[in-house]
Design a protein around this motif. Sequence first.
Motif, PDB file in Angstrom:
ATOM      1  N   GLY A  11      99.831  13.080  40.009  1.00 49.61           N
ATOM      2  CA  GLY A  11     101.006  13.442  39.610  1.00 49.61           C
ATOM      3  C   GLY A  11     101.366  14.429  38.688  1.00 49.61           C
ATOM      4  N   GLY A  14     101.159  19.870  40.688  1.00 46.24           N
ATOM      5  CA  GLY A  14     101.071  20.042  42.244  1.00 46.24           C
ATOM      6  C   GLY A  14     101.520  18.787  42.920  1.00 46.24           C
ATOM      7  N   GLY A  15     101.401  17.823  42.553  1.00 46.83           N
ATOM      8  CA  GLY A  15     101.698  16.485  43.097  1.00 46.83           C
ATOM      9  C   GLY A  15     103.221  16.224  43.059  1.00 46.83           C
ATOM     10  N   ILE A  36     100.210   8.629  43.642  1.00 44.95           N
ATOM     11  CA  ILE A  36      99.390   7.693  43.134  1.00 44.95           C
ATOM     12  C   ILE A  36      98.762   8.519  41.821  1.00 44.95           C
ATOM     13  CG2 ILE A  36      97.409   6.364  43.349  1.00 44.95           C
ATOM     14  CD1 ILE A  36      97.644   6.461  46.095  1.00 44.95           C
ATOM     15  N   SER A  39      97.641   7.987  35.074  1.00 41.05           N
ATOM     16  CA  SER A  39      98.010   8.396  33.575  1.00 41.05           C
ATOM     17  C   SER A  39      99.493   8.179  33.543  1.00 41.05           C
ATOM     18  CB  SER A  39      97.940   9.999  33.476  1.00 41.05           C
ATOM     19  OG  SER A  39      98.418  10.514  32.478  1.00 41.05           O
ATOM     20  N   ALA A  79      94.082   4.908  39.897  1.00 39.77           N
ATOM     21  CA  ALA A  79      93.293   5.896  40.332  1.00 39.77           C
ATOM     22  C   ALA A  79      92.658   5.832  41.713  1.00 39.77           C
ATOM     23  CB  ALA A  79      92.257   5.760  39.365  1.00 39.77           C
ATOM     24  N   ASN A 131      91.218  24.042  23.134  1.00 40.47           N
ATOM     25  CA  ASN A 131      92.718  23.823  23.748  1.00 40.47           C
ATOM     26  C   ASN A 131      92.732  23.230  24.961  1.00 40.47           C
ATOM     27  OD1 ASN A 131      93.841  25.341  21.760  1.00 40.47           O
ATOM     28  ND2 ASN A 131      94.206  27.305  22.875  1.00 40.47           N
ATOM     29  N   ALA A 166      93.009  31.640  29.480  1.00 35.24           N
ATOM     30  CA  ALA A 166      93.306  30.837  28.087  1.00 35.24           C
ATOM     31  C   ALA A 166      92.022  30.909  27.105  1.00 35.24           C
ATOM     32  CB  ALA A 166      93.557  29.376  28.429  1.00 35.24           C
ATOM     33  N   LYS A 305      93.248  29.224  39.289  1.00 33.06           N
ATOM     34  CA  LYS A 305      93.708  27.857  39.326  1.00 33.06           C
ATOM     35  C   LYS A 305      94.665  28.137  38.077  1.00 33.06           C
ATOM     36  CE  LYS A 305      89.417  25.774  40.741  1.00 33.06           C
ATOM     37  NZ  LYS A 305      89.822  25.595  42.149  1.00 33.06           N
ATOM     38  N   GLY A 307      99.297  27.026  37.048  1.00 26.89           N
ATOM     39  CA  GLY A 307     100.514  26.203  37.385  1.00 26.89           C
ATOM     40  C   GLY A 307     101.389  27.295  38.112  1.00 26.89           C
ATOM     41  N   ALA A 308     101.367  28.444  37.871  1.00 26.34           N
ATOM     42  CA  ALA A 308     101.938  29.256  38.540  1.00 26.34           C
ATOM     43  C   ALA A 308     101.562  29.604  39.945  1.00 26.34           C
ATOM     44  CB  ALA A 308     102.052  30.807  37.840  1.00 26.34           C
ATOM     45  N   SER A 339      99.288  33.748  38.487  1.00 27.81           N
ATOM     46  CA  SER A 339      99.958  34.403  37.268  1.00 27.81           C
ATOM     47  C   SER A 339      99.127  34.036  36.022  1.00 27.81           C
ATOM     48  CB  SER A 339     101.345  34.358  37.379  1.00 27.81           C
ATOM     49  OG  SER A 339     101.688  34.641  35.986  1.00 27.81           O
ATOM     50  N   LYS A 379     107.306  33.437  28.190  1.00 26.38           N
ATOM     51  CA  LYS A 379     106.092  32.554  27.976  1.00 26.38           C
ATOM     52  C   LYS A 379     106.449  30.947  27.191  1.00 26.38           C
ATOM     53  CE  LYS A 379     101.471  30.893  27.204  1.00 26.38           C
ATOM     54  NZ  LYS A 379     101.409  29.989  28.488  1.00 26.38           N
TER      55      LYS A 379
END
Length: 396
Positions: A11, A14-15, A36, A39, A79, A131, A166, A305, A307-308, A339, A379
């Motif tokens: 979750g 992506g989920g 499922i 967390s 899980a 981070n 990052a 990899k 979120g964008a 991105s 951002k």
Amino acid sequence: DMHYTVVIVGGGSGGISVASRLVRAAKSLRDHVVVIDPSDKHYYQPLWTLVGGGAAQKQATERDEASVIPDGVKWMQDAVTEFTPDANYLTTKSGTKVHYDYLVVAPGIQIDWDKIKGLKEAIGKDGVCSNYSYDYVDSTWESIRNFKGGRAIFSYPNTAIKCGGAPQKIMYLAEEHFAKAGVRDATEVVFASAGGSIFSVKKYADALDKVIERKGIKTAYKRNLVEIRADKKEAVFENMDTKQQEVMKYDMIHVVPPMSSPDFIKKSPLADANGWVDVDKFTLQHKKYPNVFGLGDASNLPTSKTGAAIRKQAPTVEKNLLSLMHDQALLKKYNGYTSCPLVTGYGSLILAEFDYDLNPMETFPFDQGVERFSMYLLKKELLPVVYWDGMLKGLL
Ligand code: FAD
């Protein structure tokens, strides 16, 4: 045993995006989709760069998982431990068997803290920070704020990671802070990376090389961090070419730990030879199990990899899954879009956007290879809203 039409594993970005889009697009799916995830919190991780730099509060990046589960979608707080795709079910930690007609796999990437000797004991104190975790992100700002000069190292591992930019973004913030705090002249800033260059896309690499030069940052490429000796403040790197070990003293070190596919994915029939969920790079359908889709950090999509990237992958999964349900061809194709908002200081940012072929795919009608204040504001202020109120709601 339980049964749902669509079972979504994870979750996270992506989920939840896919769950929202599915129940929005097909009302008949309401109450037949389950997410499922063990967390009880959901994180907006992209802001952790600014949290580590002291420019945002970490509390703003955390929400209750329950609050991001869309209406009409069930949440099972458990899980997943095992997949049995030949019989269309999976098993959870609590021993529940969950059967499905369609499965979406998005459990994110696993952080392998224990693959660097001494790191687990050292992380979060005495100038060793990262981070890459909600728990330790405050230690980055602590380390930067309390830095009195000496050597500040920023590492990048020899594995795939989430958000390839990052590791260097936090370095630019730290460098600027050192200058403001009057310790820059007494400081050596080192980017020690297992990679061979600053960025994979030439246009942005050229711009970033200029940033590195302007800021007087030293680069040590093909250096993979293998050990932290906290008692002596020593970082041990392996030279990727010669395999020789090199010891570098540090006064602070921002560690980007090695990452890999989650263990329960690696050992599952869904994994490719490298452990990632094995999907078609255009349709996001699993290569062996047609009723299974994968997206996000755990997938083997050959792109950076982020979120964008998921913002463009989620509609692809939604459309193709619905087409499959109606025995139609899978027509929606993902082009590898990803991105990376490359923060180059407090108030400047290069917005890298590119596709599978590493060709820039820019959104704005100006050259995004230039450092801009407007893109920093995007951002810091706009993208979090786009995430919580747009992407997670299945609207963007
Ligand atoms: P996640 O969002 O990580 O979610 C995975 C979910 O799966 C979690 O909720 C987890 O609890 C759950 N899960 C794990 N194991 C199981 C299991 N066994 N069973 C069920 N559920 C499980 N992206 C950008 O686009 N721009 C940025 O500027 C950016 N900066 C970043 C900076 C940092 C420091 C970090 C750490 C990340 C950054 N990202 C950025 C990357 C972005 O956060 C990720 O790419 C994105 O969150 C991945 O989404 P996901 O759904 O694949 O995984």
